[in-house]
Design a protein around this motif. Structure first.
Motif, PDB file in Angstrom:
ATOM      1  N   ALA A 136      12.424 -20.493   0.355  1.00 48.97           N
ATOM      2  CA  ALA A 136      13.191 -20.977   1.768  1.00 48.97           C
ATOM      3  C   ALA A 136      14.235 -20.082   2.722  1.00 48.97           C
ATOM      4  CB  ALA A 136      14.712 -22.210   1.422  1.00 48.97           C
ATOM      5  N   GLU A 137      14.047 -19.690   3.413  1.00 52.01           N
ATOM      6  CA  GLU A 137      15.143 -19.171   4.872  1.00 52.01           C
ATOM      7  C   GLU A 137      15.088 -20.169   5.606  1.00 52.01           C
ATOM      8  OE1 GLU A 137      17.092 -16.481   6.913  1.00 52.01           O
ATOM      9  OE2 GLU A 137      15.474 -16.588   7.592  1.00 52.01           O
ATOM     10  N   GLY A 138      16.545 -20.701   5.328  1.00 55.75           N
ATOM     11  CA  GLY A 138      16.435 -21.421   6.128  1.00 55.75           C
ATOM     12  C   GLY A 138      17.425 -20.920   6.677  1.00 55.75           C
ATOM     13  N   SER A 139      18.681 -21.825   8.244  1.00 53.17           N
ATOM     14  CA  SER A 139      19.542 -21.750   9.054  1.00 53.17           C
ATOM     15  C   SER A 139      20.892 -21.478   8.279  1.00 53.17           C
ATOM     16  CB  SER A 139      19.759 -22.623   9.560  1.00 53.17           C
ATOM     17  OG  SER A 139      20.120 -23.762   9.102  1.00 53.17           O
ATOM     18  N   PHE A 157      19.018 -12.881  -1.269  1.00 52.16           N
ATOM     19  CA  PHE A 157      18.103 -13.531  -0.210  1.00 52.16           C
ATOM     20  C   PHE A 157      17.537 -13.313   0.528  1.00 52.16           C
ATOM     21  CE2 PHE A 157      20.537 -16.438  -3.500  1.00 52.16           C
ATOM     22  CZ  PHE A 157      19.185 -17.740  -3.344  1.00 52.16           C
ATOM     23  N   SER A 158      16.694 -12.355   1.336  1.00 53.59           N
ATOM     24  CA  SER A 158      16.374 -12.934   2.044  1.00 53.59           C
ATOM     25  C   SER A 158      16.898 -12.630   3.680  1.00 53.59           C
ATOM     26  CB  SER A 158      14.603 -11.920   2.483  1.00 53.59           C
ATOM     27  OG  SER A 158      14.322 -11.733   3.125  1.00 53.59           O
ATOM     28  N   SER A 159      17.020 -12.368   4.497  1.00 53.38           N
ATOM     29  CA  SER A 159      16.619 -12.713   6.359  1.00 53.38           C
ATOM     30  C   SER A 159      16.110 -12.290   6.734  1.00 53.38           C
ATOM     31  CB  SER A 159      17.746 -12.257   6.641  1.00 53.38           C
ATOM     32  OG  SER A 159      17.386 -10.191   6.003  1.00 53.38           O
ATOM     33  N   GLY A 160      14.663 -11.981   5.191  1.00 51.20           N
ATOM     34  CA  GLY A 160      13.292 -12.548   6.255  1.00 51.20           C
ATOM     35  C   GLY A 160      12.529 -11.150   5.982  1.00 51.20           C
ATOM     36  N   ASP A 161      13.155  -9.625   5.924  1.00 52.14           N
ATOM     37  CA  ASP A 161      12.584  -8.629   5.419  1.00 52.14           C
ATOM     38  C   ASP A 161      12.716  -8.131   4.566  1.00 52.14           C
ATOM     39  OD1 ASP A 161      15.301  -8.355   6.763  1.00 52.14           O
ATOM     40  OD2 ASP A 161      14.653  -6.600   7.350  1.00 52.14           O
ATOM     41  N   ASP A 162      13.654  -9.020   3.092  1.00 54.49           N
ATOM     42  CA  ASP A 162      14.104  -8.191   2.346  1.00 54.49           C
ATOM     43  C   ASP A 162      12.947  -8.647   1.150  1.00 54.49           C
ATOM     44  OD1 ASP A 162      15.932  -6.987   3.393  1.00 54.49           O
ATOM     45  OD2 ASP A 162      17.407  -9.021   3.388  1.00 54.49           O
ATOM     46  N   ALA A 170       7.067 -15.326   8.818  1.00 54.63           N
ATOM     47  CA  ALA A 170       6.599 -16.193   8.129  1.00 54.63           C
ATOM     48  C   ALA A 170       8.152 -16.345   7.105  1.00 54.63           C
ATOM     49  CB  ALA A 170       5.206 -16.548   7.878  1.00 54.63           C
ATOM     50  N   THR A 171       8.193 -14.862   6.696  1.00 52.67           N
ATOM     51  CA  THR A 171       9.707 -14.534   5.962  1.00 52.67           C
ATOM     52  C   THR A 171      10.899 -14.782   6.246  1.00 52.67           C
ATOM     53  OG1 THR A 171       9.351 -12.312   5.445  1.00 52.67           O
ATOM     54  CG2 THR A 171       7.586 -13.891   4.054  1.00 52.67           C
ATOM     55  N   LYS A 172      10.661 -15.050   7.269  1.00 53.65           N
ATOM     56  CA  LYS A 172      11.838 -15.533   8.361  1.00 53.65           C
ATOM     57  C   LYS A 172      11.687 -17.034   9.501  1.00 53.65           C
ATOM     58  CE  LYS A 172      15.307 -13.651  12.013  1.00 53.65           C
ATOM     59  NZ  LYS A 172      16.555 -13.733  10.752  1.00 53.65           N
ATOM     60  N   ASP A 173      13.350 -17.401   9.050  1.00 55.63           N
ATOM     61  CA  ASP A 173      13.661 -19.388   8.879  1.00 55.63           C
ATOM     62  C   ASP A 173      12.123 -19.910   8.730  1.00 55.63           C
ATOM     63  OD1 ASP A 173      15.337 -17.782  10.635  1.00 55.63           O
ATOM     64  OD2 ASP A 173      14.951 -16.811  12.482  1.00 55.63           O
ATOM     65  N   GLN A 178      11.561 -24.205   9.163  1.00 56.53           N
ATOM     66  CA  GLN A 178      13.069 -23.435   9.251  1.00 56.53           C
ATOM     67  C   GLN A 178      12.958 -24.986   8.551  1.00 56.53           C
ATOM     68  OE1 GLN A 178      16.046 -21.922  11.433  1.00 56.53           O
ATOM     69  NE2 GLN A 178      16.718 -20.515  10.022  1.00 56.53           N
ATOM     70  N   ASP A 179      14.744 -25.103   7.444  1.00 56.66           N
ATOM     71  CA  ASP A 179      15.383 -26.036   6.801  1.00 56.66           C
ATOM     72  C   ASP A 179      14.609 -27.560   6.935  1.00 56.66           C
ATOM     73  OD1 ASP A 179      17.787 -24.439   7.492  1.00 56.66           O
ATOM     74  OD2 ASP A 179      17.343 -25.615   9.752  1.00 56.66           O
ATOM     75  N   ASP A 180      13.455 -26.964   6.841  1.00 55.87           N
ATOM     76  CA  ASP A 180      12.623 -28.633   6.027  1.00 55.87           C
ATOM     77  C   ASP A 180      12.298 -28.418   3.674  1.00 55.87           C
ATOM     78  OD1 ASP A 180      10.494 -29.836   4.625  1.00 55.87           O
ATOM     79  OD2 ASP A 180       8.735 -29.555   5.944  1.00 55.87           O
ATOM     80  N   PHE A 181      12.875 -28.890   3.519  1.00 55.96           N
ATOM     81  CA  PHE A 181      13.432 -28.591   1.988  1.00 55.96           C
ATOM     82  C   PHE A 181      12.429 -30.131   1.601  1.00 55.96           C
ATOM     83  CE2 PHE A 181      17.953 -27.152   3.855  1.00 55.96           C
ATOM     84  CZ  PHE A 181      17.148 -25.150   4.054  1.00 55.96           C
TER      85      PHE A 181
END
Length: 277
Positions: free
Chosen positions: A106-109, A188-193, A230-233, A266-269
């Motif tokens: 999960a890459e949440g807010s 933890f990724s910011s989407g591109d790590d 898709a790996t971001k937000d 995003q934020d669907d946990f």
């Protein structure tokens, strides 16, 4: 001629769900009582009016049951395939996966980020034999990790259970309630790590499952199941029936059919803390 009165097995079952009355339909009028040990399976047997084998009164027939009724003029043969009795419910006892894998990412807010690891095997796995390797944007050496994050000493995952690693500053209640261990922001990724679940040593690792890769900066994020960035937000949830995959291009897939992942908003946990193989 022996007269046989039909029995409504479902009605009998509903009257007392702890028992199933099963009747031989070829003239025998005795009833036999079978204790309920697999409720759903026996309910199906009751609905199908499964026959009791009068020659083997200690067990219900499963597999193929054949009943032959003969009159003075015709012979009718009916074959019914009954469902097998449910197997033992030991977690992950029949799946094909042999090692840990990432079941959710999960890459949440804000800092609401986590990685969930699932144990699909029938054995307790010691996490001291594993680590989470990661890079920050484009790695210095393509194909190699830059960070090596180890697990808490003595950490283990039981068969069929998950282990949740969360950002040290995660604040969402759903994450905090399921978090087994925090790790530093570098993981933890910011989407591109990219990050990989690894086995072995920091110097000589084997990457066994990944989200993203260590080949370079993809931009804002990687495409998964045909969803851009898709790996971001987003939250990625591993599909049932999938195992770990070190080749990210295979894991990510090209569309919703061939991808190993479901892509959630995003934020669907809602799936954190559990996984079904």
């Amino acid at each position: 001629m022996v007269s046989v009165t039909a029995i409504d097995h479902v009605a009998e079952f509903d009257k007392n769900y702890n028992t199933i009355f099963i009747r031989e339909a070829v003239g025998n009028t005795r009833y036999f009582l079978q204790p309920n040990t697999h409720y759903d399976t026996y309910y199906e047997l009751a609905k199908m009016q499964e026959l009791w084998d009068v020659d083997n009164q200690d067990e219900i027939r499963v597999g193929t049951t054949t009943t032959t009724t003969t009159t003075t003029t015709t012979t009718t043969t009916t074959t019914t395939t009954a469902p097998a009795v449910a197997a033992d419910d030991t977690p992950a006892s029949t799946n094909q996966c042999s090692d840990l894998f990432i079941s959710e990412f999960a890459e949440g807010s804000s800092n609401n980020k986590y990685v969930e690891i699932f144990n699909p095997t029938n054995r307790v796995i010691d996490l001291n034999e594993y680590a989470v390797a990661a890079v920050d944007n484009a790695p210095t050496v393509p194909g190699q990790h830059e960070y090596w994050n180890t697990f808490t000493d003595g950490a283990q995952i039981a068969p069929g259970d998950v282990y949740v690693i969360c950002h040290e500053s995660a604040s969402a209640a759903a994450i905090e309630s399921k978090c087994n261990q925090t790790m530093s922001y570098e993981l933890f990724s910011s989407g591109d790590d990219g990050l990989c679940l690894a086995q072995g040593t920091e110097v000589n690792p084997t990457y066994i499952d990944c989200v993203g890769d260590f080949n370079g900066d993809p931009g804002s994020g990687w495409e998964v199941a045909g969803v851009n960035d898709a790996t971001k937000d987003h939250t990625l949830v591993r599909k049932s029936g999938q195992c770990g995959e070190s080749d990210w291009s295979v894991s990510a897939g090209t569309d919703s059919e061939d991808s190993q992942w479901w892509v959630y908003e995003q934020d669907d946990f809602s799936d954190i803390g559990e996984h079904s193989i």
